[in-house]
Design a protein around this motif. Structure first.
Motif, short mmCIF file in Angstrom:
data_model
loop_
_atom_site.label_atom_id
_atom_site.label_comp_id
_atom_site.label_asym_id
_atom_site.label_seq_id
_atom_site.Cartn_x
_atom_site.Cartn_y
_atom_site.Cartn_z
N ARG A 39 0.83 -1.21 0.00
CA ARG A 39 0.00 0.00 0.00
C ARG A 39 0.87 1.26 0.00
NH1 ARG A 39 -4.72 -0.14 4.32
NH2 ARG A 39 -4.78 2.01 3.51
N LYS A 40 0.71 2.05 -1.05
CA LYS A 40 1.56 3.23 -1.22
C LYS A 40 1.34 4.27 -0.13
CE LYS A 40 3.22 6.50 -4.72
NZ LYS A 40 3.32 7.63 -3.80
N ASP A 41 0.10 4.44 0.32
CA ASP A 41 -0.16 5.45 1.35
C ASP A 41 0.54 5.12 2.66
OD1 ASP A 41 -1.85 3.25 1.63
OD2 ASP A 41 -3.46 4.40 2.56
N ILE A 42 0.49 3.86 3.05
CA ILE A 42 1.17 3.44 4.28
C ILE A 42 2.67 3.49 4.11
CG2 ILE A 42 1.51 1.50 5.87
CD1 ILE A 42 -1.37 0.69 5.36
N LEU A 43 3.15 3.13 2.93
CA LEU A 43 4.58 3.16 2.64
C LEU A 43 5.11 4.60 2.69
CD1 LEU A 43 6.75 1.04 1.79
CD2 LEU A 43 6.27 1.66 -0.58
N ASP A 44 4.38 5.52 2.08
CA ASP A 44 4.79 6.92 2.08
C ASP A 44 4.82 7.48 3.50
OD1 ASP A 44 5.04 6.84 -0.64
OD2 ASP A 44 3.13 7.87 -1.06
N ALA A 45 3.82 7.10 4.30
CA ALA A 45 3.78 7.58 5.69
C ALA A 45 4.96 7.04 6.49
CB ALA A 45 2.46 7.15 6.34
N ALA A 46 5.34 5.80 6.22
CA ALA A 46 6.48 5.21 6.91
C ALA A 46 7.78 5.92 6.55
CB ALA A 46 6.58 3.73 6.59
N VAL A 47 7.95 6.23 5.27
CA VAL A 47 9.15 6.95 4.82
C VAL A 47 9.24 8.30 5.51
CG1 VAL A 47 10.23 8.08 2.85
CG2 VAL A 47 9.35 5.75 2.62
#
Length: 244
Positions: A39-47
């Protein structure tokens, strides 16, 4: 904390839970970390949460094209890997009598097939002395109600490490399994009700469930040269739950 200075790491399932905690710890120890997730949204938030020395790449480890793109990106940008933490995995409660082909395929495709091909595709990037870490579980060595398929998938992961330790003779590449017990991640809280969490806590000699940072600390040990004479091993971070 500098035991991973200059090292390049990939953590699959690195956007949440133990994967995210490990990414933070690896960066704090000096590594540059790639994290992947579906999931890109969760990945972006993690970054954003990690802040620096991190790159997120959206990828589904059950998709061969996604894995190729993930590994090709790392090769183009960094040229090699020193640490591979094959952490992505799933678990669901399904008792015998209600197990479906879909449940079996979903669990084994991610936990076993996805892990296998993540490692195999990343292998050409791993330099001598690199560390491969596979995420196992206490259920891989215990009988657990309604979790036979998940438990079997983690037992399979355990044997992959044993066999790969033999396959990797002469390369100086290590492969070990990191097996958490009940750990207070968002996924576990979603899967287990408070009564179940309390029961698991009482079953551990340390009388509590774990924190993701505690597992991440052991992941950093396995990733570092501190574990240079370990391969084919399984390290439990479970408060003693599966040990006594």
């Amino acid at each position: 904390m500098t035991k991973l200075t200059g090292k390049i790491a990939l953590i699959t399932g690195g956007a949440s839970g133990i994967g995210l905690a490990s990414a933070k710890r690896f960066v704090a120890e000096g590594a540059f970390v790639y994290i992947s997730g579906r999931r890109k949204d969760i990945l972006d938030a993690a970054v954003t949460e990690i802040g620096s020395n991190v790159r997120g790449i959206q990828a589904d480890i059950t998709n061969a094209d996604d894995l190729d793109r993930l590994i090709d990106t790392i090769k183009a940008e960094k040229g090699h890997l020193d640490i591979l933490f094959a952490n992505a995995g799933v678990g669901e409660f399904t008792p015998l009598g209600k197990i479906t082909s879909e449940h079996y395929d979903y669990t084994f495709n991610i936990n076993v097939k996805g892990t296998l091909f993540t490692v195999q595709k990343a292998l050409p990037l791993l330099r001598p002395g690199s560390s491969i870490i596979l995420t196992g579980s206490t259920v891989g060595v215990m009988g657990t109600p309604a979790m036979s398929v998940y438990s079997a998938s983690k037992a399979a992961v355990r044997n992959l490490a044993r066999s790969w330790a033999q396959d990797l003779r002469g390369t100086s590449i290590r492969v070990n399994v990191l097996s958490p017990g009940a750990t207070k991640t968002d996924k576990v809280i979603e899967l287990l009700n408070p009564e179940m969490l309390e029961s698991l806590a009482k079953g551990a000699p340390l009388d509590r469930v774990g924190d993701p940072t505690e597992t991440a600390a052991v992941a950093a040990f396995l990733a570092s040269d501190d574990s240079s004479f370990m391969t084919g091993s399984e390290v439990f971070v479970d408060g003693g739950y599966a040990q006594v």
